[in-house]
Motif scaffolding. Structure first.
Motif, PDB file in Angstrom:
ATOM      1  N   GLN A 616       0.832  -1.211   0.000  1.00  0.00           N
ATOM      2  CA  GLN A 616       0.000   0.000   0.000  1.00  0.00           C
ATOM      3  C   GLN A 616       0.865   1.260   0.000  1.00  0.00           C
ATOM      4  OE1 GLN A 616      -2.101   1.221   3.601  1.00  0.00           O
ATOM      5  NE2 GLN A 616      -4.031   1.119   2.459  1.00  0.00           N
ATOM      6  N   LYS A 617       1.932   1.242   0.809  1.00  0.00           N
ATOM      7  CA  LYS A 617       2.850   2.388   0.862  1.00  0.00           C
ATOM      8  C   LYS A 617       3.554   2.580  -0.484  1.00  0.00           C
ATOM      9  CE  LYS A 617       5.686   5.419   2.889  1.00  0.00           C
ATOM     10  NZ  LYS A 617       5.611   6.684   2.191  1.00  0.00           N
ATOM     11  N   LEU A 618       3.912   1.467  -1.115  1.00  0.00           N
ATOM     12  CA  LEU A 618       4.558   1.542  -2.427  1.00  0.00           C
ATOM     13  C   LEU A 618       3.641   2.215  -3.448  1.00  0.00           C
ATOM     14  CD1 LEU A 618       6.929   0.564  -4.394  1.00  0.00           C
ATOM     15  CD2 LEU A 618       5.353  -1.291  -4.959  1.00  0.00           C
ATOM     16  N   VAL A 619       2.358   1.808  -3.484  1.00  0.00           N
ATOM     17  CA  VAL A 619       1.415   2.396  -4.438  1.00  0.00           C
ATOM     18  C   VAL A 619       1.281   3.894  -4.185  1.00  0.00           C
ATOM     19  CG1 VAL A 619      -1.006   2.443  -5.177  1.00  0.00           C
ATOM     20  CG2 VAL A 619       0.164   0.253  -4.876  1.00  0.00           C
ATOM     21  N   SER A 620       1.225   4.268  -2.927  1.00  0.00           N
ATOM     22  CA  SER A 620       1.145   5.685  -2.588  1.00  0.00           C
ATOM     23  C   SER A 620       2.378   6.430  -3.088  1.00  0.00           C
ATOM     24  CB  SER A 620       1.002   5.835  -1.067  1.00  0.00           C
ATOM     25  OG  SER A 620       1.026   7.190  -0.697  1.00  0.00           O
ATOM     26  N   ASP A 621       3.567   5.848  -2.876  1.00  0.00           N
ATOM     27  CA  ASP A 621       4.806   6.495  -3.322  1.00  0.00           C
ATOM     28  C   ASP A 621       4.924   6.506  -4.843  1.00  0.00           C
ATOM     29  OD1 ASP A 621       5.442   7.003  -0.725  1.00  0.00           O
ATOM     30  OD2 ASP A 621       7.074   5.526  -0.581  1.00  0.00           O
ATOM     31  N   LEU A 622       4.471   5.436  -5.484  1.00  0.00           N
ATOM     32  CA  LEU A 622       4.486   5.401  -6.954  1.00  0.00           C
ATOM     33  C   LEU A 622       3.621   6.524  -7.523  1.00  0.00           C
ATOM     34  CD1 LEU A 622       4.252   1.562  -7.691  1.00  0.00           C
ATOM     35  CD2 LEU A 622       6.169   3.076  -8.286  1.00  0.00           C
ATOM     36  N   ASN A 623       2.440   6.705  -6.935  1.00  0.00           N
ATOM     37  CA  ASN A 623       1.558   7.780  -7.411  1.00  0.00           C
ATOM     38  C   ASN A 623       2.167   9.153  -7.177  1.00  0.00           C
ATOM     39  OD1 ASN A 623      -0.731   6.630  -8.671  1.00  0.00           O
ATOM     40  ND2 ASN A 623      -1.601   6.052  -6.689  1.00  0.00           N
ATOM     41  N   ARG A 624       2.800   9.326  -6.014  1.00  0.00           N
ATOM     42  CA  ARG A 624       3.440  10.616  -5.733  1.00  0.00           C
ATOM     43  C   ARG A 624       4.564  10.878  -6.732  1.00  0.00           C
ATOM     44  NH1 ARG A 624       7.928  11.208  -3.643  1.00  0.00           N
ATOM     45  NH2 ARG A 624       7.947   9.134  -2.669  1.00  0.00           N
ATOM     46  N   LEU A 625       5.411   9.874  -6.936  1.00  0.00           N
ATOM     47  CA  LEU A 625       6.534  10.015  -7.865  1.00  0.00           C
ATOM     48  C   LEU A 625       6.027  10.257  -9.293  1.00  0.00           C
ATOM     49  CD1 LEU A 625       9.597   9.795  -8.360  1.00  0.00           C
ATOM     50  CD2 LEU A 625       9.288   7.311  -8.601  1.00  0.00           C
ATOM     51  N   TYR A 626       4.985   9.522  -9.653  1.00  0.00           N
ATOM     52  CA  TYR A 626       4.384   9.645 -10.993  1.00  0.00           C
ATOM     53  C   TYR A 626       3.919  11.075 -11.244  1.00  0.00           C
ATOM     54  CZ  TYR A 626       0.767   8.753 -14.588  1.00  0.00           C
ATOM     55  OH  TYR A 626      -0.026   8.780 -15.706  1.00  0.00           O
ATOM     56  N   ARG A 627       3.268  11.674 -10.253  1.00  0.00           N
ATOM     57  CA  ARG A 627       2.768  13.042 -10.428  1.00  0.00           C
ATOM     58  C   ARG A 627       3.898  14.068 -10.404  1.00  0.00           C
ATOM     59  NH1 ARG A 627      -0.436  11.656  -6.251  1.00  0.00           N
ATOM     60  NH2 ARG A 627       0.343  13.447  -5.065  1.00  0.00           N
ATOM     61  N   GLU A 628       4.981  13.761  -9.684  1.00  0.00           N
ATOM     62  CA  GLU A 628       6.074  14.733  -9.537  1.00  0.00           C
ATOM     63  C   GLU A 628       7.051  14.718 -10.714  1.00  0.00           C
ATOM     64  OE1 GLU A 628       7.941  13.701  -5.878  1.00  0.00           O
ATOM     65  OE2 GLU A 628       6.380  14.630  -4.612  1.00  0.00           O
ATOM     66  N   GLU A 629       7.138  13.614 -11.431  1.00  0.00           N
ATOM     67  CA  GLU A 629       8.135  13.467 -12.499  1.00  0.00           C
ATOM     68  C   GLU A 629       7.466  13.510 -13.874  1.00  0.00           C
ATOM     69  OE1 GLU A 629      11.362  13.398 -12.414  1.00  0.00           O
ATOM     70  OE2 GLU A 629      11.471  13.515 -10.218  1.00  0.00           O
ATOM     71  N   PRO A 630       7.523  14.647 -14.562  1.00  0.00           N
ATOM     72  CA  PRO A 630       6.894  14.743 -15.891  1.00  0.00           C
ATOM     73  C   PRO A 630       7.370  13.667 -16.869  1.00  0.00           C
ATOM     74  CG  PRO A 630       7.534  16.918 -15.107  1.00  0.00           C
ATOM     75  CD  PRO A 630       8.110  15.928 -14.142  1.00  0.00           C
ATOM     76  N   ALA A 631       8.578  13.180 -16.685  1.00  0.00           N
ATOM     77  CA  ALA A 631       9.083  12.138 -17.585  1.00  0.00           C
ATOM     78  C   ALA A 631       8.206  10.889 -17.559  1.00  0.00           C
ATOM     79  CB  ALA A 631      10.518  11.763 -17.194  1.00  0.00           C
TER      80      ALA A 631
END
Length: 743
Positions: A616-631
């Protein structure tokens, strides 16, 4: 006043309808009740009034303005038929005495035609954009009288009546007026209010049909009851203006789109003392629980499996009969609108699953609605879906085309919904879908394409772009049909996105292999990049992948418990790093072991265990990283956004690639799909200096083994993989790393 015998005969002839009209009225077969019932001028300033009220004891006529009693209607030799003559024509009320009490109201047959000619014209043309405010049961005021206007399309019916508790479900009481030539029947019933249950009694060419629910109902009774209900107009104080104004920007193809798919009835429920489901939560309760959860997980949108009314809960909503009504299982339309409003205030978009492909055969529904194949194709080889035992909408019929178009706009405009995911598009596009030779009817050119459905889908997407700017229309389409997400002007179908079913099948097939055999399936993870730019894609891990014996997502994974969790974390990280928008079904975000069951809530108790909490923490971090990194999102659908570094290391089951933003900032993705840690693995990179570790799916934070690179690595001037520089990395087992250059 004395009459000659001749005058007396003329008077009685005018007072009483012809015998055949009376007979048709009594048998409930009269096609034009307004020609007999209600007020009719006598040619001398007075009026005849006739009312057919079976089982009434007496009927008095009262002046509407003054309340003065004008007289009574005589009961004729025909039981239930009351008639009277009055010297002066004036507005009146009928005071009717029944065995159970007295009722006073305006005469439904004293009102003229109601629907406007333009409404009828647009409906017949298949282009009425606001049909949910036109047909069906509409609360309105006519000539200063509050009541309900009913209107239903049944062109081949011989007679249609509104029935409900208000007339003890007696089809003789409220027969409707036919509006030629559209085939729409209408009737205004004074003083009815919201909440009344009703259906239509239809006399078809072969007799009376089972009572029909309203195809345009805006509310329904709670299943298993099948009645429609009169609904009040939506009353919602929308507070989402900021969201609606910025929606087009938030939902453009170059924006992040991460969708949490859920079934409203089984995400979370109220449990009894034994831990069994006591009841499903309503929209206000879901808003209170779901919105903070989705916000915490970092998803940009939720996608709701169909929330339109459906008879059988086990269809999950995909066999629905009310294209315009929210299911009574979860509350009212107002409550659903408030739920959407609350999502928007929390910066969460709402996508609805929408089903224009087929509908169930329930007798109270659309099947043989007026005694003929009205909404469906008449030929079973066109109109019956063998896979699902359902009927297929005849979208070549203008009224049906318009009905479905209006349904889409109803949700997008009245409920501020941000997108529709169109279910089973493949079944709509092909006339031979899931049929053997000889079981299907070719199109007019002799081909297998369903030309009417194609026209509909293109029209739908063009109209949505015009009427609901910024809204998404997404195709669940599993074939190689070209141009699904290409504009209609370029010959495409015009969808915003297409579900990438090929990627889903290939990647799941790969990840289910024991790592020993993955070398032989290496191309299954890389093949998706061959066609990744042919459409705008969403990568879906949906409800369909965790039911019917397919196992839950974590239970698909090979190996022992540790390896299963590591595989799951690696797979989700691979998905978030792959080109394409994201969709994940509820329960997958914390590794639910059990297959999804629509009758039970998710296994929330699992979150007491570190491995589940870690996913669950990984999914949360993946979403955060996804939104923060335009690449990771900006160039999903163009080849400039992706660059292979390592795609051919099948022996080690290692992949590496770069994702590029528009301004040239990369993210490096390295995946190791074996349980063997790879020490000092060299990977070429384009920029010198330190590369910071953004994500390691093997981190102790996620209950992994915490093998890695202490947060980053420096480049060496050693060419590799076509790059002048390279990094030497420790690749954790069954894990994905993401890094970016500093500066």
């Amino acid at each position: 006043m004395g009459f000659s015998n001749k005058e007396q005969g003329q008077y009685e002839e005018a007072l009483l309808p012809r015998a055949r009209d009376i007979d048709a009225l009594v048998r409930a077969e009269h096609h034009d009740p307004f020609a007999i019932l209600g007020p009719h001028g006598d040619g001398a300033g007075g009026q005849f009034i006739r009312a057919y009220l079976p089982d009434a004891l007496s009927v008095q006529v009262v002046a509407k303005e003054s309340g003065e009693e004008l007289g009574h209607l005589e009961l004729t030799q025909t039981p239930g038929l009351f008639v009277g003559h009055f010297d002066r024509a004036q507005p009146y009320l009928l005071r009717t005495r029944w065995a159970g009490g007295e009722q006073i109201a305006e005469d439904p047959y004293s009102f003229g035609p109601l629907l406007g000619e333009m409404d009828l014209y647009l409906f017949a043309e298949g282009n009425h954009r606001d049909l949910s405010s036109c047909l069906g049961a509409q609360l309105m005021t006519v000539d200063g009288v509050d009541g309900v206007r009913f209107a239903v399309w049944a062109p081949n019916a011989r007679r249609v009546s509104v029935v409900g508790d208000f007339n003890v479900w007696d089809g003789r009481r409220h027969p409707m007026r036919l509006r030629h030539p559209t085939g729409v029947w209408e009737l205004f019933i004074p003083r009815l209010q919201a909440g009344e249950a009703y259906k239509y009694e239809i006399l078809g060419k072969d007799g009376i049909l089972p009572l029909k629910a309203d195809p345009m109902a805006l509310a329904t009774s709670l299943p298993p009851d099948t009645a429609s209900k009169v609904a009040s107009p939506l009353k919602i104080d929308w507070q989402d203006q900021e969201w609606m104004q910025s929606r087009g920007e938030r939902q453009r193809p170059t924006a992040p789109l991460s969708i949490y798919e859920l079934h409203a009835g089984s995400w979370q429920c109220e449990l009894d003392d034994l831990g069994e489901v006591a009841r499903q939560y309503t929209w206000p309760e879901l808003a209170e629980r779901l919105i903070p959860y989705v916000k915490e997980l970092g998803f940009t949108h939720i996608e709701l499996m169909p929330i339109m009314e459906h008879p059988f809960g086990g269809s999950w909503g995909y066999q629905l009969l009310s294209q315009f009504a929210t299911s009574a299982r979860y509350g009212t339309g107002d409550e659903f609108a408030a739920f959407v409003n609350a999502c928007h205030q929390a910066d969460i978009g709402v996508i609805l699953d929408w089903v224009p492909a087929h509908f169930p055969t329930d007798t109270h529904g659309l099947a043989q609605f007026d005694g003929t194949a009205l909404y469906e194709y008449g030929n079973p080889q066109e109109g019956f879906h063998q896979d699902w035992d359902t009927l297929i909408y005849n979208l070549g019929r203008t009224e049906v085309h318009g009905y479905m178009l209006a349904s889409a706009l109803h949700w997008l405009k009245h409920f501020h919904v941000d997108g529709l995911r169109v279910d089973a598009v493949a079944s709509m596009l092909y006339r031979d879908y899931s049929r053997k030779a000889g079981e299907w009817v070719p199109n007019r050119h002799g081909g297998r394409e369903n030309l009417e459905a194609i026209d509909f889908l293109r029209h739908l997407n063009d109209v949505v772009a015009l009427e609901a700017p910024g809204a998404l229309v997404i195709a669940e389409e599993s074939t190689a049909w070209p141009g699904v997400s290409q504009s209609t002007q370029q010959g495409g179908l015009g969808f915003a996105y297409k579900w990438n079913m090929g990627w889903m099948h290939d990647s799941l097939h790969y990840i289910q292999q024991d790592p020993v055999y993955r070398a032989h399936h290496h191309n299954e993870l890389s093949f998706g990049l061959v066609y990744a730019w042919s459409e705008r894609f969403i990568l879906p891990i949906s409800h369909d992948e965790v039911v019917h014996g397919k196992h839950s997502l974590i239970d698909k994974m090979p190996g022992d418990r540790w390896q299963k969790f590591a595989n799951l974390r690696a797979y989700l990280s691979f998905m978030w790093a792959h080109p394409g928008k994201k969709l994940l079904f509820m329960g997958c975000e914390f590794g639910q072991w059990r297959e999804w069951n629509h009758d039970q809530q998710l296994d929330w108790y699992l979150l007491q265990y570190s491995e589940h909490k870690g996913v669950q923490k990984l999914v949360s971090d993946l979403n955060r990283l996804y939104r923060e990194e335009p690449a990771l999102y900006e160039q999903d659908d163009v080849p400039q956004g992706f660059q292979w570094l390592i795609g051919d290391d099948a022996i080690n089951s290692v992949y590496a690639w770069l994702r590029w933003s528009k301004d040239g900032r990369p993210v490096l993705v390295v995946a190791n799909f074996t349980p063997v840690p790879r020490e000092s693995y060299r990977i070429g990179v384009p920029f010198a200096g330190r590369w910071t570790e953004l994500m390691n799916s093997d981190s102790a934070t996620y209950a992994g083994s915490n093998y890695g690179n202490s947060g980053g690595a420096y480049t060496e001037e050693a060419p590799s993989h076509g790059q002048a520089l390279s990094l030497v990395l420790n690749l954790p087992p069954l894990a994905v790393l993401m890094l970016r250059p500093e500066g």
